[in-house]
Design a protein around this motif. Structure first.
Motif, PDB file in Angstrom:
ATOM      1  N   SER A 278      -5.045  -1.106  -1.939  1.00 23.06           N
ATOM      2  CA  SER A 278      -5.189  -1.128  -0.485  1.00 23.06           C
ATOM      3  C   SER A 278      -4.389  -2.277   0.116  1.00 23.06           C
ATOM      4  N   CYS A 279      -4.194  -2.184   1.410  1.00 23.55           N
ATOM      5  CA  CYS A 279      -3.498  -3.231   2.150  1.00 23.55           C
ATOM      6  C   CYS A 279      -4.231  -4.567   1.993  1.00 23.55           C
TER       7      CYS A 279
ATOM      8  N   GLY B 143      -1.871   3.144   7.101  1.00 21.66           N
ATOM      9  CA  GLY B 143      -2.002   3.152   5.648  1.00 21.66           C
ATOM     10  C   GLY B 143      -1.499   4.427   4.994  1.00 21.66           C
TER      11      GLY B 143
ATOM     12  N   GLY C 202      -0.886   4.231  -2.223  1.00 18.47           N
ATOM     13  CA  GLY C 202      -2.316   4.191  -1.988  1.00 18.47           C
ATOM     14  C   GLY C 202      -3.165   3.748  -3.158  1.00 18.47           C
TER      15      GLY C 202
ATOM     16  N   GLU D 213       0.831  -1.205   0.000  1.00 15.40           N
ATOM     17  CA  GLU D 213       0.000   0.000   0.000  1.00 15.40           C
ATOM     18  C   GLU D 213       0.867   1.257   0.000  1.00 15.40           C
TER      19      GLU D 213
END
Length: 186
Positions: free
Chosen positions: A87-88, A158, A84, A79
């Motif tokens: 997503s994770c 994040g 970004g 991520e």
């Protein structure tokens, strides 16, 4: 008899390339305008990783998590490396799928090590990225996690929250996309 040689300058200057819409920078160079028709090229020397491959005692919690469930650590790294765009959860799920289907998740994760090295101009050490992930998958993931953490990222929150925390990208060179105001209207 011969005309005098011009003095070499650092960094060397080069003429502005024609506009083609194709980016001209690479992972090892960046271009800074110096005038209306010239660019300067700065070569960045690779820097060593902030921790060694086997320095897992620096962060025992992450080391244990990575040994038990590497898809979580990989998702967090991906991520941040993708800034970004993924997503994770998605990256972690893809890692788990590759691990389940092939039994060799290094086929996927080694590309993110290369991406991190390019973004932060890190040395390719102790050997090739694919070999590091093939033979030391957990250690490689832990090292990448520690590198991002030492560069100021809070891995638990994040990309988006890190950018907001750092003042809309100041310090990391990142930007968030502009917010969408409303739908189309006539």
């Amino acid at each position: 008899m011969y005309p005098p040689k011009p003095e070499p300058t650092y960094p060397p200057t080069m003429a502005l390339p024609p506009t083609t819409g194709i980016p001209v920078s690479s992972a090892n160079q960046y271009f800074a305008p110096t005038g209306p028709a010239a660019f300067q090229v700065h070569s960045q020397e690779p820097v060593p990783w902030s921790t060694g491959l086997c320095d897992c005692f620096d962060d025992c919690g992450n080391c244990c998590l990575t040994c038990c469930c590497p898809c979580i650590t990989f998702g967090q790294i991906a991520e941040i490396a993708d800034k970004g765009s993924t997503s994770c959860g998605v990256s972690g799920a893809l890692y788990a799928l590759v691990m389940w289907v092939t039994g060799c998740p290094c086929l996927y994760s080694c590309f993110y090590r290369s991406k991190l090295r390019a973004q932060y101009s890190l040395q390719e050490s102790p050997c090739n990225d694919c070999l590091v992930h093939c033979f030391c998958e957990s250690c490689a993931l832990c090292q990448e996690y520690r590198e991002l953490k030492r560069r100021g990222f809070n891995m638990a929150i994040g990309w988006r929250a890190n950018v907001e925390r750092q003042g809309q990208g100041q310090g990391q060179g990142a930007t968030l996309p502009p917010g969408i105001q409303g739908g189309m209207s006539r």
